[in-house]
Design a protein around this motif. Structure first.
Motif, PDB file in Angstrom:
ATOM      1  N   PHE A  53       0.813  -1.212   0.000  1.00 41.51           N
ATOM      2  CA  PHE A  53       0.000   0.000   0.000  1.00 41.51           C
ATOM      3  C   PHE A  53       0.850   1.267   0.000  1.00 41.51           C
ATOM      4  CE2 PHE A  53      -3.255  -3.042   1.512  1.00 41.51           C
ATOM      5  CZ  PHE A  53      -4.124  -2.885   0.443  1.00 41.51           C
ATOM      6  N   ASP A  54       2.033   1.219   0.617  1.00 44.95           N
ATOM      7  CA  ASP A  54       2.953   2.354   0.534  1.00 44.95           C
ATOM      8  C   ASP A  54       3.377   2.574  -0.915  1.00 44.95           C
ATOM      9  OD1 ASP A  54       2.811   2.769   3.269  1.00 44.95           O
ATOM     10  OD2 ASP A  54       4.768   1.849   3.696  1.00 44.95           O
ATOM     11  N   ARG A  57       0.435   3.987  -2.884  1.00 43.43           N
ATOM     12  CA  ARG A  57       0.228   5.406  -2.573  1.00 43.43           C
ATOM     13  C   ARG A  57       1.257   6.288  -3.280  1.00 43.43           C
ATOM     14  NH1 ARG A  57      -1.807   3.950   2.288  1.00 43.43           N
ATOM     15  NH2 ARG A  57       0.193   3.476   3.224  1.00 43.43           N
ATOM     16  N   GLU A  58       2.496   5.812  -3.314  1.00 44.31           N
ATOM     17  CA  GLU A  58       3.586   6.598  -3.889  1.00 44.31           C
ATOM     18  C   GLU A  58       3.684   6.454  -5.406  1.00 44.31           C
ATOM     19  OE1 GLU A  58       6.959   5.224  -1.705  1.00 44.31           O
ATOM     20  OE2 GLU A  58       6.049   5.787   0.221  1.00 44.31           O
ATOM     21  N   GLY A 105      -1.767   8.550  -5.818  1.00 44.66           N
ATOM     22  CA  GLY A 105      -2.139   9.286  -4.625  1.00 44.66           C
ATOM     23  C   GLY A 105      -3.289   8.658  -3.877  1.00 44.66           C
ATOM     24  N   TRP A 106      -3.290   7.350  -3.842  1.00 45.91           N
ATOM     25  CA  TRP A 106      -4.351   6.594  -3.165  1.00 45.91           C
ATOM     26  C   TRP A 106      -4.603   7.179  -1.784  1.00 45.91           C
ATOM     27  CZ3 TRP A 106      -4.897   1.892   0.014  1.00 45.91           C
ATOM     28  CH2 TRP A 106      -6.064   1.191  -0.282  1.00 45.91           C
ATOM     29  N   PRO A 107      -5.806   7.048  -1.199  1.00 42.21           N
ATOM     30  CA  PRO A 107      -6.134   7.674   0.094  1.00 42.21           C
ATOM     31  C   PRO A 107      -5.042   7.455   1.150  1.00 42.21           C
ATOM     32  CG  PRO A 107      -8.048   6.568  -0.764  1.00 42.21           C
ATOM     33  CD  PRO A 107      -6.902   6.254  -1.704  1.00 42.21           C
ATOM     34  N   GLY A 108      -4.788   8.502   1.873  1.00 39.40           N
ATOM     35  CA  GLY A 108      -3.792   8.442   2.938  1.00 39.40           C
ATOM     36  C   GLY A 108      -2.469   9.052   2.507  1.00 39.40           C
ATOM     37  N   SER A 109      -2.347   9.409   1.241  1.00 37.59           N
ATOM     38  CA  SER A 109      -1.064   9.938   0.774  1.00 37.59           C
ATOM     39  C   SER A 109      -0.963  11.436   0.996  1.00 37.59           C
ATOM     40  CB  SER A 109      -0.872   9.609  -0.714  1.00 37.59           C
ATOM     41  OG  SER A 109      -1.863  10.228  -1.484  1.00 37.59           O
ATOM     42  N   THR A 110      -2.071  12.091   1.292  1.00 32.85           N
ATOM     43  CA  THR A 110      -2.011  13.535   1.501  1.00 32.85           C
ATOM     44  C   THR A 110      -2.178  13.897   2.952  1.00 32.85           C
ATOM     45  OG1 THR A 110      -4.386  13.726   1.069  1.00 32.85           O
ATOM     46  CG2 THR A 110      -2.890  14.056  -0.796  1.00 32.85           C
TER      47      THR A 110
END
Length: 110
Positions: A53-54, A57-58, A105-110
């Motif tokens: 998931f990291d 996201r990245e 930019g999946w949820p949690g990346s901002t």
């Protein structure tokens, strides 16, 4: 399947249906047996999920590719609520690129 087609003259649709039924029976048997393909320690599973998931996201294609099996295939079916993939995406690099493109930019990346 060869015998059904070549010896008995069954059509491709009939042979494909028979092959699918056989795969389904085997999959059900495997699931009913309750035997996992391999044992994974909970900590290891959580670590792999976190890394996946990291990387998602990245948008880290190389990181995703490293976590996927070389022969991974991704088949998309939107269930009528989202577009489905026109064909299967095969190979770690192709699947990683698709995931990174679809989930930037999946949820949690901002």
């Amino acid at each position: 399947m060869f015998v059904l087609r070549e010896v008995f003259g069954f059509g491709f649709d009939e042979v494909a249906a028979a092959a699918f039924r056989q795969l389904l029976v085997r999959a059900r048997r495997h699931m009913e047996a309750g035997r996992p393909r391999f044992e994974a320690v909970r900590k290891e599973r959580e670590e792999l999920a976190s890394r996946f998931f990291d990387a998602l996201r990245e948008g880290d294609v190389a990181g995703l590719q490293e976590l996927l099996a070389a022969d991974v295939s991704m088949v998309g079916d939107g269930g009528g609520k989202a577009p489905q993939l026109a064909r299967a995406v095969i190979g770690a690099e192709n699947v990683a690129r698709l995931l990174a493109a679809v989930f930037p930019g999946w949820p949690g990346s901002t």
